[in-house]
Design a protein around this motif. Structure first.
Motif, PDB file in Angstrom:
ATOM      1  N   ALA A 206       0.812  -1.223   0.000  1.00 15.65           N
ATOM      2  CA  ALA A 206       0.000   0.000   0.000  1.00 15.65           C
ATOM      3  C   ALA A 206       0.844   1.272   0.000  1.00 15.65           C
ATOM      4  N   LEU A 207       2.154   1.153   0.118  1.00 18.25           N
ATOM      5  CA  LEU A 207       2.996   2.365   0.088  1.00 18.25           C
ATOM      6  C   LEU A 207       2.695   3.189  -1.158  1.00 18.25           C
ATOM      7  N   GLN A 208       2.394   2.494  -2.283  1.00 15.78           N
ATOM      8  CA  GLN A 208       2.089   3.221  -3.521  1.00 15.78           C
ATOM      9  C   GLN A 208       0.764   3.979  -3.401  1.00 15.78           C
ATOM     10  N   ASP A 209      -0.187   3.428  -2.618  1.00 14.29           N
ATOM     11  CA  ASP A 209      -1.495   4.091  -2.492  1.00 14.29           C
ATOM     12  C   ASP A 209      -1.382   5.414  -1.742  1.00 14.29           C
ATOM     13  N   PHE A 210      -0.475   5.472  -0.776  1.00 10.33           N
ATOM     14  CA  PHE A 210      -0.365   6.708   0.008  1.00 10.33           C
ATOM     15  C   PHE A 210       0.128   7.841  -0.889  1.00 10.33           C
ATOM     16  N   ARG A 211       0.904   7.484  -1.906  1.00 10.09           N
ATOM     17  CA  ARG A 211       1.422   8.499  -2.827  1.00 10.09           C
ATOM     18  C   ARG A 211       0.315   9.000  -3.753  1.00 10.09           C
ATOM     19  N   THR A 212      -0.504   8.094  -4.247  1.00 10.09           N
ATOM     20  CA  THR A 212      -1.486   8.480  -5.260  1.00 10.09           C
ATOM     21  C   THR A 212      -2.887   8.692  -4.676  1.00 10.09           C
ATOM     22  N   ASP A 213      -3.007   8.628  -3.371  1.00  8.42           N
ATOM     23  CA  ASP A 213      -4.301   8.801  -2.692  1.00  8.42           C
ATOM     24  C   ASP A 213      -5.004  10.075  -3.194  1.00  8.42           C
ATOM     25  N   PRO A 214      -6.204   9.919  -3.750  1.00  7.10           N
ATOM     26  CA  PRO A 214      -6.897  11.100  -4.275  1.00  7.10           C
ATOM     27  C   PRO A 214      -7.263  12.120  -3.192  1.00  7.10           C
ATOM     28  N   ASP A 215      -7.330  11.677  -1.939  1.00  8.31           N
ATOM     29  CA  ASP A 215      -7.656  12.610  -0.849  1.00  8.31           C
ATOM     30  C   ASP A 215      -6.415  13.254  -0.246  1.00  8.31           C
ATOM     31  N   ARG A 216      -5.274  12.969  -0.808  1.00  8.78           N
ATOM     32  CA  ARG A 216      -4.041  13.514  -0.233  1.00  8.78           C
ATOM     33  C   ARG A 216      -3.980  15.030  -0.388  1.00  8.78           C
TER      34      ARG A 216
ATOM     35  N   PRO B 152       1.352  20.447   3.225  1.00  7.58           N
ATOM     36  CA  PRO B 152       1.424  19.031   2.825  1.00  7.58           C
ATOM     37  C   PRO B 152       2.770  18.381   3.131  1.00  7.58           C
ATOM     38  N   GLY B 153       2.708  17.157   3.629  1.00  6.07           N
ATOM     39  CA  GLY B 153       3.925  16.381   3.872  1.00  6.07           C
ATOM     40  C   GLY B 153       4.254  15.527   2.659  1.00  6.07           C
ATOM     41  N   THR B 154       5.401  14.885   2.717  1.00  2.00           N
ATOM     42  CA  THR B 154       5.768  13.956   1.639  1.00  2.00           C
ATOM     43  C   THR B 154       5.751  12.533   2.182  1.00  2.00           C
ATOM     44  N   VAL B 155       5.418  11.588   1.312  1.00  2.96           N
ATOM     45  CA  VAL B 155       5.267  10.202   1.767  1.00  2.96           C
ATOM     46  C   VAL B 155       6.538   9.397   1.486  1.00  2.96           C
TER      47      VAL B 155
ATOM     48  N   TRP C 257      -4.016   6.072  10.111  1.00  2.00           N
ATOM     49  CA  TRP C 257      -3.845   6.808   8.853  1.00  2.00           C
ATOM     50  C   TRP C 257      -3.767   5.993   7.573  1.00  2.00           C
ATOM     51  N   THR C 258      -3.830   4.655   7.660  1.00  2.00           N
ATOM     52  CA  THR C 258      -3.704   3.860   6.436  1.00  2.00           C
ATOM     53  C   THR C 258      -5.071   3.437   5.891  1.00  2.00           C
ATOM     54  N   GLN C 259      -6.135   3.941   6.518  1.00  2.00           N
ATOM     55  CA  GLN C 259      -7.470   3.429   6.192  1.00  2.00           C
ATOM     56  C   GLN C 259      -8.051   4.026   4.924  1.00  2.00           C
ATOM     57  N   ASN C 260      -7.265   4.799   4.188  1.00  2.00           N
ATOM     58  CA  ASN C 260      -7.775   5.307   2.916  1.00  2.00           C
ATOM     59  C   ASN C 260      -7.253   4.484   1.743  1.00  2.00           C
ATOM     60  N   SER C 261      -6.556   3.410   2.042  1.00  2.00           N
ATOM     61  CA  SER C 261      -6.070   2.528   0.977  1.00  2.00           C
ATOM     62  C   SER C 261      -7.113   1.439   0.747  1.00  2.00           C
ATOM     63  N   ALA C 262      -7.712   1.443  -0.452  1.00  2.00           N
ATOM     64  CA  ALA C 262      -8.775   0.475  -0.744  1.00  2.00           C
ATOM     65  C   ALA C 262      -8.259  -0.957  -0.574  1.00  2.00           C
ATOM     66  N   ARG C 263      -7.006  -1.170  -0.961  1.00  2.00           N
ATOM     67  CA  ARG C 263      -6.521  -2.554  -0.896  1.00  2.00           C
ATOM     68  C   ARG C 263      -6.381  -3.005   0.571  1.00  2.00           C
ATOM     69  N   LEU C 264      -6.207  -2.059   1.477  1.00  2.00           N
ATOM     70  CA  LEU C 264      -6.086  -2.456   2.882  1.00  2.00           C
ATOM     71  C   LEU C 264      -7.438  -2.587   3.586  1.00  2.00           C
TER      72      LEU C 264
END
Ligand SMILES: Nc1nc2c(c(=O)[nH]1)N[C@H]1C(S)=C(S)[C@@H](COP(=O)(O)OP(=O)(O)OC[C@H]3O[C@@H](n4cnc5c(=O)[nH]c(N)nc54)[C@H](O)[C@@H]3O)O[C@H]1N2
Ligand SMILES: Nc1nc2c(c(=O)[nH]1)N[C@H]1C(S)=C(S)[C@@H](COP(=O)(O)OP(=O)(O)OC[C@H]3O[C@@H](n4cnc5c(=O)[nH]c(N)nc54)[C@H](O)[C@@H]3O)O[C@H]1N2
Ligand code: SF4
Ligand SMILES: [Mo]
Length: 695
Positions: free
Chosen positions: A50-60, A435-438, A585-592
């Motif tokens: 899911a590390l990739q999801d945190f980068r591309t998260d549309p709500d980021r 904004p922070g960086t992932v 904070w990881t609950q916005n990843s659909a795969r998780l």
């Protein structure tokens, strides 16, 4: 761009798993385990992918956001940093330096650029109102280390890979992969203990995933662990099994320890814990007689009313059985970047706690007040009241005890700024979000968790992707804000430059440089832990203190212990961690979050039938501070009388929509900020008195 592979460590939890990230310069193509990583040996968990999801998260959050008339608007970086510095300074001019509070969340511990730059920011603010997730977590470990060994970060680590006998009290490392014990793939490590004829005993009010794989598991009543550990010490003295081994000339206070544990008989421990008296006696003898053994007490034994006593007793137990600073026992790492030496206290006389809080007199250790008092420090007028807050990678509304009280207090601040990746339950109250960086956008070297690892290794990898929108890296955001606060014309060295300066001062200066790290694909193996405590001790007399007064003086409180439950709230609540989520904070990843709703309250079948609760049916859980409604999960993995709710859920109020459509609740709507370990100030999350009823 052509496909490329990079080896790097995962920085979500403490386990530092080695990954191989395949990418094409724009997107991640795959994230796989690195079988050659000397520490993780091919282990990863679903969160790494899911590390990739945190980068591309549309709500980021990808641009600075300023709240204007209640609505966030995008603004430029210069303007945002100017506003942040001006508003913070304005509050300090009006209310004094302590008028600005700082809250630092857990991800900072995993980001070395933040760790290297935050101290200067906090110093520039000059506020005493400092808080972090450490006081909702592990401060009792540091307090035990301060009083027994002389330095908060000189923390003993279980030598899991060589032990013959491991007692795990209040930890679930098969799920968490270890804490203050970086042990990726703990399940496999546990199998290896058993395969070499060793034993693993788990003490937990829930038959956890770790307990399922252990040799033995005993249910324990929440918050009674200190009785158990002190009784084990009592029994080891009584059976004449005390042997401090090579530490004979390094240890003081053995007699005082023996006197202190005298009242804590196995019979008393059996009565308080619910564990059979013969089992306690046998455990004490087996532990002392094992060729090597470790007692490891973690979250369940530190986030409770007697957290400090537990961590003291845990160390004492290892020391008096000769299992301290020797192979297979509790040992000290020799990391390439040695934080203990960097912040050495040798030769210093200090008094502890360093200070007490303004409103309710709670202790300050490591320069931080307990997060449990943050709300009252925001609410209570007078000199030192928090009128503005800066949060960096923290979500206390969901993670601190009685989080909704913090939420209300945030609404009344004059100004709040957050450095974060989401608008969530906490940051939505900010006036400004930077904004922070992932992870995949940052260089990675683990400054903290190499110090806590079961084997000495070192690994470094540069960022794979640039931050979005041409944004600065997070360390630079912090450094630029600091420069605005101090009036400096430029920012300091980059984390990479700092690493180049710091590595020559560590334990492996020859072997570990930025060059050798960059060339070592899977990191550098520096071997198993080595005995070294004699050189490492930071106590003024260079001795290990087995009986510091601060703990001895707390024993009468333990003797008066009464369980949290009452007539009104007859059950006791504990938390739980889950493989597919990390804190809040990881609950916005659909795969998780895909699949069934995992935010359930687990309850024993007898309790469920007595209360008329059906499996999967909605129930209400009520505590002194709040009430939540959620589905029940009936399971005999719970001790009768105890319920478990997972931590980290309950995202709501226009915050990130969890990718899951299912409603979830925050356990910290029920936990109580008045419940605290008075020695360390740690939140007492475990054993909260609750009532459960069907809807
Ligand atoms: N009841 C109960 N409560 C608990 C616990 C428990 O077991 N039970 N566990 C406690 C423990 S051990 C801990 S460590 C705390 C954690 O408490 P916190 O540190 O307050 O919470 P996290 O969920 O880790 O939230 C991290 C925040 O950082 C943001 N974030 C994530 N990645 C980044 C990043 O790369 N950069 C920036 N700038 N922001 C980022 C997220 O959006 C989120 O706002 O919770 C504690 N609370
Ligand atoms: N998958 C995943 N991994 C994580 C995290 C995550 O959120 N998800 N969070 C990371 C963080 S920030 C941390 S600090 C670590 C924590 O890592 P661990 O210390 O392993 O934490 P928990 O899994 O919360 O385990 C605490 C255990 O204590 C038990 N317990 C509760 N009350 C008591 C009690 O009174 N006595 C005893 N003996 N046991 C009790 C609980 O049932 C639970 O099994 O995990 C890290 N790893
Ligand atoms: S166990 Fe922790 S470090 Fe390892 S892959 Fe999972 S989240 Fe990352
Ligand atoms: Mo934590």
């Amino acid at each position: 761009m052509a496909t490329q592979k990079q080896h790097r460590t995962c920085n979500i939890c403490e386990a530092m798993c080695g990954l191989i990230v395949e990418h094409d310069g724009n997107d991640v193509l795959s994230i796989k385990p690195d079988p050659n990583d000397p520490l993780s040996r091919g282990h990863i968990c679903p969160k790494a992918v899911a590390l990739q999801d945190f980068r591309t998260d549309p709500d980021r959050v990808t641009t600075p956001l300023l709240k204007v008339d209640g609505v966030f608007r995008e603004i430029g970086w210069d303007e945002a940093l100017d506003i942040a510095a001006e508003k913070l300074r304005a509050v300090q001019e009006q209310h004094g330096r302590d008028g600005v509070g700082v809250y630092l969340g857990n991800p900072n511990a995993h980001k070395f650029g933040n760790l290297l730059n935050l101290p200067a920011m906090v110093k520039a603010l000059g506020t005493r109102n400092r808080y972090s997730s450490a006081t909702a977590d592990q401060i009792p470990h540091h307090v035990a280390s301060i009083h027994m060994l002389g330095h908060p970060m000189l923390v003993p680590i279980p030598d899991v890979d060589r032990t013959d006998f491991m007692v795990i009290i209040g930890g679930n490392p098969v799920v968490s992969n270890g804490s203050i014990m970086t042990a990726p793939g703990f399940g496999r490590r546990m199998e290896e203990i058993k395969a070499r004829g060793g034993r693993v005993v788990v003490i937990d009010p829930r038959r956890t995933e770790t307990a399922e794989k252990a040799t033995d598991h005993y249910f324990i009543r929440p918050e009674t662990d200190a009785f158990l550990m002190l009784a084990l010490i009592h029994e080891i003295f009584a059976a004449n099994l005390v042997d401090v081994g090579a530490l004979a000339t390094r240890v003081k206070g053995l007699g005082a320890l023996q006197d202190a544990v005298a009242p804590f008989s196995p019979e008393m421990a059996a009565d308080r814990t619910g564990i059979d008296v013969e089992a306690i006696r046998k455990l004490a003898r087996d532990f002392a007689n094992a060729p090597s053994a470790i007692c490891y007490a973690r979250m369940g034994a530190s986030t409770q009313s007697f957290g400090s006593l537990c961590q003291w007793a845990n160390n004492a137990l290892n020391i008096i059985t000769g299992n301290f600073d020797r192979a297979g026992g509790a040992m000290f790492t020799t990391p390439a970047l040695d934080y203990v030496a960097m912040t050495s206290r040798k030769g210093q006389q200090r008094t502890y706690p360093e200070r007490r809080s303004r409103v309710s007199n709670q202790p300050l250790y490591n320069g931080e007040f307990p997060v449990a008092v943050m709300a009252e420090e925001m609410e209570t007028p007078g000199e030192g009241q928090i009128k503005a807050l800066i949060s960096v990678a923290g979500n206390p509304v969901l993670t601190a005890p009685n989080g909704r009280r913090i939420e209300k207090a945030l609404e009344n601040l004059d100004f709040m700024v957050s450095i974060d990746i989401h608008i969530n339950d906490t940051t939505r109250h900010a006036d400004l979000i930077l904004p922070g960086t992932v992870a995949l956008e940052e260089d990675i070297y683990d400054m903290v968790f190499h110090s806590f690892a079961v084997r000495n290794t070192a690994a470094y990898a540069p960022a794979i992707f640039a931050p979005p929108m041409g944004n600065p890296k997070e360390w630079e955001v912090i450094a630029r804000l600091t420069a605005r606060l101090t009036g400096a014309s430029k920012i300091g060295p980059s984390p990479e430059q700092m690493l180049t300066m710091l590595l020559p001062q560590g334990y492996h200066a020859e072997q570990v440089t930025l060059d050798t790290l960059a060339n070592a694909e899977s990191g550098i193996d520096l071997g198993p832990l080595v005995p070294n405590v004699s050189e490492r001790l930071e106590t003024p007399d260079n001795l290990i203190n087995l009986a510091p007064a601060v703990f001895i003086d707390d024993l009468p409180r333990l003797l008066d212990f009464a369980p949290g439950s009452t007539h009104e709230f007859p059950m006791q609540m504990i938390g739980r961690r889950q493989v597919r989520s990390h804190n809040s904070w990881t609950q916005n990843s659909a795969r998780l979050v895909k699949g069934r709703n995992r935010c359930t309250v687990q309850i024993h079948p007898e309790d469920a039938s007595r209360l008329g609760i059906l499996d999967a049916a909605q129930v209400v859980v009520v505590s002194r501070v709040g009430a939540v409604q959620m589905p029940a999960e009936i399971t005999d993995s719970m001790a009768p009388g105890v319920i478990s709710i997972p931590q980290g859920w309950g995202q709501k109020n226009g915050s990130i929509h969890t990718a899951s459509a299912q409603p979830t609740v925050s356990i910290n709507d029920l936990t109580d900020d008045m419940r605290i370990d008075p020695i360390s100030g740690n939140a007492a999350f475990n054993g909260v008195a609750v009532a459960v009823r069907p809807v």
